[in-house]
Design a protein around this motif. Structure first.
Motif, PDB file in Angstrom:
ATOM      1  N   MET A   1     -32.605   4.320 -31.897  1.00 41.72           N
ATOM      2  CA  MET A   1     -31.829   5.422 -31.295  1.00 41.72           C
ATOM      3  C   MET A   1     -31.163   4.985 -29.988  1.00 41.72           C
ATOM      4  SD  MET A   1     -33.590   9.092 -31.988  1.00 41.72           S
ATOM      5  CE  MET A   1     -35.328   8.805 -32.131  1.00 41.72           C
ATOM      6  N   LEU A   2     -31.794   4.059 -29.277  1.00 41.59           N
ATOM      7  CA  LEU A   2     -31.162   3.541 -28.056  1.00 41.59           C
ATOM      8  C   LEU A   2     -29.870   2.810 -28.400  1.00 41.59           C
ATOM      9  CD1 LEU A   2     -34.262   2.086 -26.137  1.00 41.59           C
ATOM     10  CD2 LEU A   2     -33.104   4.260 -25.745  1.00 41.59           C
ATOM     11  N   TYR A   3     -29.791   2.355 -29.636  1.00 46.57           N
ATOM     12  CA  TYR A   3     -28.587   1.653 -30.103  1.00 46.57           C
ATOM     13  C   TYR A   3     -27.669   2.596 -30.887  1.00 46.57           C
ATOM     14  CZ  TYR A   3     -30.404  -2.811 -28.574  1.00 46.57           C
ATOM     15  OH  TYR A   3     -30.857  -3.854 -27.793  1.00 46.57           O
ATOM     16  N   GLY A   4     -27.965   3.898 -30.803  1.00 46.66           N
ATOM     17  CA  GLY A   4     -27.109   4.884 -31.468  1.00 46.66           C
ATOM     18  C   GLY A   4     -27.346   5.004 -32.955  1.00 46.66           C
ATOM     19  N   LEU A   5     -28.506   4.524 -33.441  1.00 44.60           N
ATOM     20  CA  LEU A   5     -28.788   4.571 -34.880  1.00 44.60           C
ATOM     21  C   LEU A   5     -29.949   5.519 -35.153  1.00 44.60           C
ATOM     22  CD1 LEU A   5     -28.831   0.719 -35.516  1.00 44.60           C
ATOM     23  CD2 LEU A   5     -26.976   2.270 -36.110  1.00 44.60           C
ATOM     24  N   ARG A   6     -29.784   6.348 -36.171  1.00 46.43           N
ATOM     25  CA  ARG A   6     -30.879   7.218 -36.603  1.00 46.43           C
ATOM     26  C   ARG A   6     -31.520   6.573 -37.829  1.00 46.43           C
ATOM     27  NH1 ARG A   6     -32.054  12.294 -35.203  1.00 46.43           N
ATOM     28  NH2 ARG A   6     -30.668  13.345 -33.739  1.00 46.43           N
ATOM     29  N   LEU A   7     -32.741   6.162 -37.699  1.00 49.90           N
ATOM     30  CA  LEU A   7     -33.399   5.474 -38.811  1.00 49.90           C
ATOM     31  C   LEU A   7     -34.509   6.332 -39.390  1.00 49.90           C
ATOM     32  CD1 LEU A   7     -34.045   1.773 -37.723  1.00 49.90           C
ATOM     33  CD2 LEU A   7     -32.333   2.614 -39.302  1.00 49.90           C
ATOM     34  N   GLY A   8     -34.463   6.513 -40.695  1.00 48.90           N
ATOM     35  CA  GLY A   8     -35.586   7.115 -41.394  1.00 48.90           C
ATOM     36  C   GLY A   8     -36.363   5.984 -42.045  1.00 48.90           C
ATOM     37  N   ARG A   9     -37.496   6.313 -42.619  1.00 46.59           N
ATOM     38  CA  ARG A   9     -38.284   5.280 -43.275  1.00 46.59           C
ATOM     39  C   ARG A   9     -37.493   4.579 -44.376  1.00 46.59           C
ATOM     40  NH1 ARG A   9     -43.773   4.649 -42.870  1.00 46.59           N
ATOM     41  NH2 ARG A   9     -44.606   6.009 -41.284  1.00 46.59           N
ATOM     42  N   ASP A  10     -36.704   5.389 -45.106  1.00 47.71           N
ATOM     43  CA  ASP A  10     -35.968   4.816 -46.243  1.00 47.71           C
ATOM     44  C   ASP A  10     -34.833   3.900 -45.791  1.00 47.71           C
ATOM     45  OD1 ASP A  10     -37.650   6.280 -47.779  1.00 47.71           O
ATOM     46  OD2 ASP A  10     -36.235   7.938 -48.102  1.00 47.71           O
ATOM     47  N   ASP A  11     -34.454   4.035 -44.529  1.00 50.61           N
ATOM     48  CA  ASP A  11     -33.352   3.195 -44.046  1.00 50.61           C
ATOM     49  C   ASP A  11     -33.819   1.784 -43.688  1.00 50.61           C
ATOM     50  OD1 ASP A  11     -31.588   5.349 -44.161  1.00 50.61           O
ATOM     51  OD2 ASP A  11     -32.339   6.100 -42.243  1.00 50.61           O
ATOM     52  N   ILE A  12     -35.121   1.612 -43.601  1.00 51.43           N
ATOM     53  CA  ILE A  12     -35.632   0.291 -43.238  1.00 51.43           C
ATOM     54  C   ILE A  12     -35.841  -0.506 -44.516  1.00 51.43           C
ATOM     55  CG2 ILE A  12     -37.455  -0.973 -42.062  1.00 51.43           C
ATOM     56  CD1 ILE A  12     -38.018   1.492 -40.429  1.00 51.43           C
ATOM     57  N   SER A  13     -35.209  -1.657 -44.564  1.00 53.00           N
ATOM     58  CA  SER A  13     -35.280  -2.493 -45.757  1.00 53.00           C
ATOM     59  C   SER A  13     -36.724  -2.917 -46.023  1.00 53.00           C
ATOM     60  CB  SER A  13     -34.401  -3.726 -45.545  1.00 53.00           C
ATOM     61  OG  SER A  13     -34.893  -4.808 -46.267  1.00 53.00           O
ATOM     62  N   ALA A  14     -37.186  -2.566 -47.233  1.00 47.39           N
ATOM     63  CA  ALA A  14     -38.548  -2.954 -47.619  1.00 47.39           C
ATOM     64  C   ALA A  14     -38.668  -4.474 -47.652  1.00 47.39           C
ATOM     65  CB  ALA A  14     -38.873  -2.361 -48.987  1.00 47.39           C
ATOM     66  N   ALA A  15     -37.557  -5.116 -48.030  1.00 50.81           N
ATOM     67  CA  ALA A  15     -37.581  -6.584 -48.108  1.00 50.81           C
ATOM     68  C   ALA A  15     -37.816  -7.184 -46.720  1.00 50.81           C
ATOM     69  CB  ALA A  15     -36.264  -7.086 -48.683  1.00 50.81           C
ATOM     70  N   LEU A  16     -37.153  -6.584 -45.722  1.00 51.32           N
ATOM     71  CA  LEU A  16     -37.306  -7.107 -44.361  1.00 51.32           C
ATOM     72  C   LEU A  16     -38.733  -6.883 -43.861  1.00 51.32           C
ATOM     73  CD1 LEU A  16     -36.002  -8.363 -41.826  1.00 51.32           C
ATOM     74  CD2 LEU A  16     -35.453  -6.057 -41.086  1.00 51.32           C
ATOM     75  N   LEU A  17     -39.269  -5.688 -44.158  1.00 47.49           N
ATOM     76  CA  LEU A  17     -40.634  -5.394 -43.721  1.00 47.49           C
ATOM     77  C   LEU A  17     -41.625  -6.343 -44.375  1.00 47.49           C
ATOM     78  CD1 LEU A  17     -40.633  -1.492 -43.743  1.00 47.49           C
ATOM     79  CD2 LEU A  17     -40.501  -3.014 -41.765  1.00 47.49           C
ATOM     80  N   ASP A  18     -41.394  -6.625 -45.672  1.00 45.72           N
ATOM     81  CA  ASP A  18     -42.274  -7.567 -46.363  1.00 45.72           C
ATOM     82  C   ASP A  18     -42.151  -8.948 -45.749  1.00 45.72           C
ATOM     83  OD1 ASP A  18     -43.364  -5.750 -48.043  1.00 45.72           O
ATOM     84  OD2 ASP A  18     -41.943  -6.092 -49.678  1.00 45.72           O
ATOM     85  N   ARG A  19     -40.905  -9.318 -45.477  1.00 51.08           N
ATOM     86  CA  ARG A  19     -40.665 -10.635 -44.901  1.00 51.08           C
ATOM     87  C   ARG A  19     -41.380 -10.769 -43.548  1.00 51.08           C
ATOM     88  NH1 ARG A  19     -36.432 -14.072 -45.019  1.00 51.08           N
ATOM     89  NH2 ARG A  19     -36.715 -13.949 -47.253  1.00 51.08           N
ATOM     90  N   LEU A  20     -41.329  -9.683 -42.765  1.00 52.42           N
ATOM     91  CA  LEU A  20     -41.981  -9.703 -41.450  1.00 52.42           C
ATOM     92  C   LEU A  20     -43.487  -9.476 -41.550  1.00 52.42           C
ATOM     93  CD1 LEU A  20     -39.364  -7.603 -39.441  1.00 52.42           C
ATOM     94  CD2 LEU A  20     -39.737 -10.041 -39.248  1.00 52.42           C
ATOM     95  N   GLY A  21     -43.910  -9.001 -42.722  1.00 51.58           N
ATOM     96  CA  GLY A  21     -45.338  -8.792 -42.937  1.00 51.58           C
ATOM     97  C   GLY A  21     -45.894  -7.592 -42.207  1.00 51.58           C
ATOM     98  N   ILE A  22     -45.052  -6.593 -41.944  1.00 54.57           N
ATOM     99  CA  ILE A  22     -45.549  -5.424 -41.187  1.00 54.57           C
ATOM    100  C   ILE A  22     -45.475  -4.130 -41.997  1.00 54.57           C
ATOM    101  CG2 ILE A  22     -45.034  -6.394 -38.908  1.00 54.57           C
ATOM    102  CD1 ILE A  22     -42.521  -4.562 -38.909  1.00 54.57           C
ATOM    103  N   ALA A  23     -45.178  -4.253 -43.284  1.00 55.02           N
ATOM    104  CA  ALA A  23     -45.018  -3.040 -44.109  1.00 55.02           C
ATOM    105  C   ALA A  23     -46.256  -2.151 -44.046  1.00 55.02           C
ATOM    106  CB  ALA A  23     -44.698  -3.437 -45.545  1.00 55.02           C
TER     107      ALA A  23
END
Lengths: 254, 309
Positions: free
Chosen positions: B99-121
């Motif tokens: 939101m500080l960057y002007g983006l509204r993110l919901g859970r579905d907006d976060i790429s599952a692939a990225l979360l898996d890649r980062l290991g924080i899903a």
């Protein structure tokens, strides 16, 4: 817009989450003024006389102002914590405008102050004060503006402080006299001449006088006349604008 | 491409002349590359970081990202000290940051692939205060990446991480840099990891003393070097020089380094039983050898770095 409104909302809602997740803070915020009001009201009941009012009723709006004063100013302590924890650096390097930091703190401090004051209003039926809808609306509008001003004052002090202990010390040195000399604790007319002069230099004096008058508006209680409402509004507006401009300056230059 | 041209910065002093932290530094960093900026304490790394992230205003020179001001580019920042809110969950931290960057993110907006890649899903709903240092770093990286940055700047991101967590974080950083075509600038003390970056810029006392691919920086050292531990480096150096013009480097207090040579070559003039030789080994040259050769001193490590090592 996206660099102002959304960041302001983000930081405001985060502050509220912090407040609600710290149970001790919520309990302390509601419990402390309740205890102060009960003890002062009971202690001074037999020795106080102003406009034929019970001291508990007379003091009630003053305690609401005390709640707002402490809630608004102490909410800004999070600036020191955010700087220490590193969170603030993330905000500063984001595209969010620096003004959004001020507005978010101003709004969160005011929200917490108003919420705590409303909670305290649960005790209103025990005071015998017949609060009118008009008096309630106008006095809380006034309280909102006063809370914004007080948050700005806290913001300026917190922005320049590096320790929460130092902030507490300075705030207590400033806040207690500000409240004691506001006319919330004892009527101005009974104070000695020099004390009245000192009180008139305190912006809280004008805020308190108008708030008390509005709080009892339309009720059977006639509150002692203080400074004219337009003077109080002018002082509040002028001090708020000055504090806002100074806040803007320090966040932009540091 | 990030283009830094002739930037300088002086911190004002209350009295007298200020402290010159950067003096005419120019460097470039390409898309898809991880560029390491190394230097000892006081070399100007932090000042460079502050100028890149807009915390400090430019006094001299220019910084452009894809030929425009970096203010117009999305910058992802990972700080040396954590910038997470410990009272919020990992997801709440990410959402508030977006939101500080002007983006509204919901859970579905976060790429599952990225979360898996980062290991924080699986850690999204965990309060940050309950996460390990390594996980917190990953959440920081997620925060930075979810704003879709073009430039990613990391200031000592390995501080406080153990060796495995460092390795894992560095691998992740390289992968996301290539995958998202990021310009990644990694400010670090950890020279073994800097050696594995695409490019290394070396700062010393506010001046850029080298900026090239690590392999090119180490070209002068040859494929192998010989490190000799001795109680008397001066006498041993003199002894070695009597047997020809040796490419010698006084590496540390009791260590000599011979460049462009191997054990067999050194053994012909110095056997392992020599009274001045405590230890002798052949190895590949490192960025630390380069750093000492160019600056005359070892890179100073932050206290945390030493503890983690």
């Amino acid at each position: 817009m996206s660099t102002m409104a959304l960041p302001t909302y983000s930081l405001w809602s985060r502050d509220l989450k912090h407040f609600l997740r710290q149970r001790s803070r919520v309990v302390g915020a509601v419990g402390q003024p309740f205890v102060i009001w009960i003890f002062l009201a009971a202690g001074f009941r037999g020795s106080f006389s102003a406009s034929g009012m019970d001291y508990g009723a007379w003091l009630f709006p003053g305690i609401i102002l005390l709640i707002a004063l402490f809630a608004a100013i102490f909410s800004t302590i999070s600036i020191i914590e955010d700087r220490k924890s590193g969170f603030l650096q993330g905000v500063i390097t984001s595209p969010a405008t620096r003004a959004s930091i001020i507005w978010s703190k101003m709004l969160s401090g005011t929200t917490i102050a108003i919420a705590q004051s409303l909670l305290f209003m649960i005790l209103l039926p025990f005071t015998g004060i017949g609060l009118t809808a008009e008096g309630f609306a106008l006095s809380f509008l006034m309280l909102t503006a006063a809370s914004m001003m007080l948050t700005l004052l806290g913001f300026i002090l917190a922005w320049n402080m590096s320790s929460t202990q130092g902030f507490h010390a300075i705030m207590n040195l400033l806040l207690i006299p500000m409240w004691l000399l506001s006319g919330a604790f004892f009527p101005t007319e009974g104070a000695s001449g020099w004390m009245q002069t000192v009180m008139m230099l305190n912006p809280m004096y004008y805020i308190t006088a108008l708030f008390q008058q509005l709080f009892f508006l339309g009720s059977t209680i006639t509150f002692p006349a203080g400074p004219a409402p337009w003077i109080s509004v002018t002082v509040l507006a002028a001090v708020s604008i000055l504090l806002y401009l100074y806040s803007l300056r320090i966040v932009r230059t540091s | 491409m990030l283009l830094v041209q002739n930037i300088a910065h002086t911190y004002a002093a209350r009295r007298g002349a200020g402290t010159r932290a950067l003096r005419g530094v120019s460097l470039t960093a390409a898309q898809g590359d991880v560029t390491a900026v190394v230097g000892s304490n006081g070399s100007g790394k932090t000042t460079l970081f502050r100028l890149l992230t807009g915390v400090l205003a430019l006094q001299q020179g220019s910084i452009t990202m894809h030929n425009a001001s970096p203010r117009n580019a999305r910058i992802g920042v990972v700080f040396q000290s954590p910038s997470l809110d410990p009272h919020l969950t990992a997801f709440e931290n990410i959402r508030h940051h977006a939101m500080l960057y002007g983006l509204r993110l919901g859970r579905d907006d976060i790429s599952a692939a990225l979360l898996d890649r980062l290991g924080i899903a699986d850690a999204l709903d965990t309060r940050v205060s309950a996460l390990s240092g390594g996980f917190q770093r990953r959440v920081e990286l997620a925060k930075a990446l979810l704003t879709k940055p073009e430039l990613l700047v990391l200031d000592e991101p390995f501080t406080g991480l153990d060796v495995d967590a460092r390795e894992s974080f560095f691998s992740l950083l390289r992968e996301v840099t290539v995958e998202h075509r990021l310009v990644t600038l990694l400010i670090t003390h950890v020279l073994p990891l800097a050696t594995r970056c695409d490019r290394v810029a070396v700062l010393e006392q506010g001046t850029l003393i080298a900026d090239d691919a690590p392999a090119r920086l180490l070209e002068d050292f040859g494929p192998t070097v010989v490190e000799i531990t001795t109680p008397d480096p001066a006498t041993l150096a003199a002894h070695l020089r009597t047997h020809g013009d040796r490419d010698l480097l006084h590496l540390r207090e009791q260590t000599l380094l011979l460049r462009n040579t191997g054990l067999r070559d050194v053994a012909s003039i110095l056997d392992a039983d020599h009274p001045l030789v405590q230890d002798i080994q052949a190895r590949r040259p490192t960025l630390e050898d380069f750093f000492i050769a160019r600056t005359g001193h070892a890179i100073a490590r932050a206290e945390e770095e030493l503890l983690a090592a």
